[in-house]
Design a protein around this motif. Structure first.
Motif, PDB file in Angstrom:
ATOM      1  N   LYS A 292     -99.332  20.405 -76.056  1.00  0.00           N
ATOM      2  CA  LYS A 292     -98.055  20.871 -75.648  1.00  0.00           C
ATOM      3  C   LYS A 292     -96.868  21.304 -74.893  1.00  0.00           C
ATOM      4  N   ASP A 293     -96.911  21.931 -75.855  1.00  0.00           N
ATOM      5  CA  ASP A 293     -96.093  23.239 -75.484  1.00  0.00           C
ATOM      6  C   ASP A 293     -96.030  24.871 -75.568  1.00  0.00           C
ATOM      7  N   VAL A 294     -97.861  25.049 -75.213  1.00  0.00           N
ATOM      8  CA  VAL A 294     -97.938  25.899 -75.039  1.00  0.00           C
ATOM      9  C   VAL A 294     -98.460  25.917 -73.401  1.00  0.00           C
ATOM     10  N   PRO A 295     -98.207  26.579 -73.096  1.00  0.00           N
ATOM     11  CA  PRO A 295     -98.181  26.376 -71.231  1.00  0.00           C
ATOM     12  C   PRO A 295     -99.740  26.746 -70.398  1.00  0.00           C
ATOM     13  N   GLY A 296     -99.802  25.923 -69.484  1.00  0.00           N
ATOM     14  CA  GLY A 296    -101.000  26.686 -69.342  1.00  0.00           C
ATOM     15  C   GLY A 296    -100.932  26.849 -67.787  1.00  0.00           C
ATOM     16  N   ASP A 297    -100.601  27.899 -67.549  1.00  0.00           N
ATOM     17  CA  ASP A 297    -100.829  28.275 -66.394  1.00  0.00           C
ATOM     18  C   ASP A 297    -101.005  30.302 -66.970  1.00  0.00           C
ATOM     19  N   GLY A 298    -101.431  30.868 -67.987  1.00  0.00           N
ATOM     20  CA  GLY A 298    -101.414  31.840 -68.135  1.00  0.00           C
ATOM     21  C   GLY A 298    -102.206  31.905 -69.376  1.00  0.00           C
TER      22      GLY A 298
ATOM     23  N   HIS B 222    -111.126  17.358 -73.643  1.00  0.00           N
ATOM     24  CA  HIS B 222    -110.561  17.081 -73.801  1.00  0.00           C
ATOM     25  C   HIS B 222    -109.397  18.544 -72.601  1.00  0.00           C
ATOM     26  N   MET B 223    -109.311  19.330 -73.651  1.00  0.00           N
ATOM     27  CA  MET B 223    -108.361  20.151 -73.764  1.00  0.00           C
ATOM     28  C   MET B 223    -108.647  20.991 -72.472  1.00  0.00           C
ATOM     29  N   ALA B 224    -110.079  21.635 -72.421  1.00  0.00           N
ATOM     30  CA  ALA B 224    -110.220  22.715 -71.498  1.00  0.00           C
ATOM     31  C   ALA B 224    -110.187  21.378 -69.741  1.00  0.00           C
ATOM     32  N   ALA B 225    -110.207  20.334 -69.965  1.00  0.00           N
ATOM     33  CA  ALA B 225    -110.173  20.256 -69.244  1.00  0.00           C
ATOM     34  C   ALA B 225    -108.747  19.578 -68.758  1.00  0.00           C
ATOM     35  N   GLU B 226    -108.078  19.073 -69.188  1.00  0.00           N
ATOM     36  CA  GLU B 226    -106.129  19.207 -69.073  1.00  0.00           C
ATOM     37  C   GLU B 226    -105.810  20.613 -68.473  1.00  0.00           C
ATOM     38  N   ARG B 227    -105.997  21.873 -69.640  1.00  0.00           N
ATOM     39  CA  ARG B 227    -105.026  23.227 -69.595  1.00  0.00           C
ATOM     40  C   ARG B 227    -106.259  23.662 -68.209  1.00  0.00           C
ATOM     41  N   THR B 228    -106.651  23.563 -68.096  1.00  0.00           N
ATOM     42  CA  THR B 228    -107.835  23.608 -66.268  1.00  0.00           C
ATOM     43  C   THR B 228    -106.573  23.434 -65.776  1.00  0.00           C
TER      44      THR B 228
ATOM     45  N   PRO C 157    -103.383  22.737 -64.765  1.00  0.00           N
ATOM     46  CA  PRO C 157    -101.796  22.911 -64.621  1.00  0.00           C
ATOM     47  C   PRO C 157    -101.784  24.839 -64.469  1.00  0.00           C
ATOM     48  N   HIS C 158    -102.700  25.099 -64.519  1.00  0.00           N
ATOM     49  CA  HIS C 158    -103.356  26.561 -64.348  1.00  0.00           C
ATOM     50  C   HIS C 158    -104.143  25.881 -62.869  1.00  0.00           C
ATOM     51  N   GLY C 159    -104.584  25.454 -62.313  1.00  0.00           N
ATOM     52  CA  GLY C 159    -105.008  25.814 -61.207  1.00  0.00           C
ATOM     53  C   GLY C 159    -103.366  25.386 -60.172  1.00  0.00           C
ATOM     54  N   LEU C 160    -102.982  24.633 -60.741  1.00  0.00           N
ATOM     55  CA  LEU C 160    -101.506  24.312 -59.946  1.00  0.00           C
ATOM     56  C   LEU C 160    -100.580  25.560 -59.875  1.00  0.00           C
ATOM     57  N   ARG C 161    -100.912  26.455 -61.191  1.00  0.00           N
ATOM     58  CA  ARG C 161    -100.155  27.129 -60.988  1.00  0.00           C
ATOM     59  C   ARG C 161     -98.107  26.790 -61.833  1.00  0.00           C
TER      60      ARG C 161
ATOM     61  N   ASP D  42    -120.018  17.662 -70.144  1.00  0.00           N
ATOM     62  CA  ASP D  42    -120.677  19.083 -70.234  1.00  0.00           C
ATOM     63  C   ASP D  42    -119.498  19.828 -69.078  1.00  0.00           C
ATOM     64  N   SER D  43    -118.829  18.887 -68.021  1.00  0.00           N
ATOM     65  CA  SER D  43    -118.226  19.897 -66.885  1.00  0.00           C
ATOM     66  C   SER D  43    -116.826  19.773 -67.341  1.00  0.00           C
ATOM     67  N   PRO D  44    -115.999  20.153 -68.467  1.00  0.00           N
ATOM     68  CA  PRO D  44    -114.666  19.673 -68.994  1.00  0.00           C
ATOM     69  C   PRO D  44    -113.416  20.351 -67.791  1.00  0.00           C
ATOM     70  N   GLU D  45    -114.338  22.308 -67.332  1.00  0.00           N
ATOM     71  CA  GLU D  45    -113.284  22.862 -67.055  1.00  0.00           C
ATOM     72  C   GLU D  45    -113.815  22.576 -65.610  1.00  0.00           C
ATOM     73  N   GLU D  46    -115.157  22.268 -64.617  1.00  0.00           N
ATOM     74  CA  GLU D  46    -114.834  22.250 -63.311  1.00  0.00           C
ATOM     75  C   GLU D  46    -114.086  20.468 -63.004  1.00  0.00           C
ATOM     76  N   LEU D  47    -113.526  19.664 -64.283  1.00  0.00           N
ATOM     77  CA  LEU D  47    -112.973  17.873 -63.553  1.00  0.00           C
ATOM     78  C   LEU D  47    -111.503  18.572 -63.449  1.00  0.00           C
ATOM     79  N   GLY D  48    -110.918  19.897 -64.346  1.00  0.00           N
ATOM     80  CA  GLY D  48    -109.860  20.269 -64.764  1.00  0.00           C
ATOM     81  C   GLY D  48    -108.958  20.658 -62.521  1.00  0.00           C
ATOM     82  N   ALA D  49    -109.690  21.239 -62.622  1.00  0.00           N
ATOM     83  CA  ALA D  49    -110.188  22.422 -61.348  1.00  0.00           C
ATOM     84  C   ALA D  49    -110.153  20.964 -60.097  1.00  0.00           C
TER      85      ALA D  49
END
Length: 316
Positions: free
Chosen positions: A84-90, A234-240, A242-246, A289-296
């Motif tokens: 939760k302390d690791v920024p997702g935007d970089g 789950h982390m792949a979906a969640e962290r994608t 905030p990256h998409g939200l900048r 099998d599509s966590p990044e796509e879900l996050g985006a």
């Protein structure tokens, strides 16, 4: 061979919570490869030293940069972080990766009421009652459901915050993470558990990540023995998301992914104004099998619903 090398140096923040997480990783390494010596290296971070607004230090990344620097320069071999302390935007520091995510712990937030309070739950508390929290996410969601409360920031380690709650009597209660209190053996202080549907967790809540240098292939292989595949998905979906939200530091963003009974991934994303008056909400589903796509997809839906303006402080 790892057994022939000096002790693995596990870098961690020095707070009681962080050190408990580091000891957990140390114990798991010992169970996975008992002949590998380890030692924990406590690292004081600028985020721990600063008691003001984290935004003035560049955000929650202030809890990581000193540890990341030691990892990159070879001062430690492993870095243990609460995700939760690791920024997702970089990106992560070049040449490093999270080789393991430990199985996710309880993501729920809880209410800790000060000793001697006449109240047993938040529902009993009248308008104007003062509640303390360190997170914009919690403040926004509390005020969304109870706009009559007075919610203020309180910083410091969890045990220090609970001690201040009882001693100063400035607040009637704090909102904290259930898993964190359990790690500190303070679960007896929980007065009320808040359902995730009422207070969406932070991205990465309840997850401990173990980071190492990618060039250290033998160590990376060892750490993969600790990795939980479901948590990684789950982390792949969640962290994608905030990256998409900048996401900017300390943005009022919440997100939680879980696997449904029929095996699909479900991701809930929310963005708030700091006072909880306006918010954007999206929940979507995708194959496992599509966590990044879900996050985006959730990020795109939030942006379509005005998340950019909310994050920038210009809600429509």
């Amino acid at each position: 061979m790892l057994a022939d090398r000096p002790p693995l140096r596990i870098g961690s923040r020095t707070s009681p919570m962080a050190m408990a997480q580091a000891r957990l990783v140390q114990d798991l390494i010992t169970k996975a490869a008992g002949d590998v010596p380890t030692e924990i290296v406590g690292i004081e971070t600028s985020g721990d030293q600063w008691m003001g607004d984290l935004a003035e230090l560049g955000g929650k990344g202030a809890f990581l940069k000193e540890i990341d620097r030691r990892l990159v320069l070879g001062g430690v071999d492993i870095a243990v972080h609460a995700m939760k302390d690791v920024p997702g935007d970089g990106p992560l520091p070049e040449g490093t990766a999270f080789a393991a995510y430990l199985p996710r712990d309880d993501v729920r937030d809880v209410v800790v009421i000060r000793e001697g309070s006449p109240y047993t739950c938040m529902e009993e508390m009248p308008a104007g009652t003062r509640i303390g929290t360190s997170a914009v996410r919690r403040k926004a969601q509390l005020l969304k459901h109870r706009p009559d409360l007075h919610v203020d920031r309180i910083r410091g380690s969890v045990d220090a915050r609970v001690a201040r709650l009882d001693a100063e009597k400035r607040f009637e209660a704090l909102v904290l993470n259930a898993a964190g209190l359990r790690r500190l053996r303070m679960e007896h202080r929980v007065s009320e558990v808040i359902a995730p549907e009422v207070m969406c967790p932070a991205v990465g809540s309840g997850v401990v990540g173990v980071q190492c240098r990618t060039a250290d292939t033998a160590l990376a292989e060892l750490l993969r023995l600790l990795d939980d595949p479901v948590t990684r998905t789950h982390m792949a979906a969640e962290r994608t998301m905030p990256h998409g939200l900048r996401e900017r530091c300390n943005s009022p963003i919440a997100g939680h992914c879980h696997t449904t009974a029929d095996g699909q991934l479900s991701l809930l994303g929310m963005v708030f104004t700091r006072e909880g008056g306006q918010f954007a909400y999206s929940q979507e589903w995708a194959p496992a099998d599509s966590p990044e796509e879900l996050g985006a997809w959730v990020a795109a839906e939030l942006l379509r619903k005005g998340a950019r303006g909310i994050i920038d402080g210009n809600p429509r």
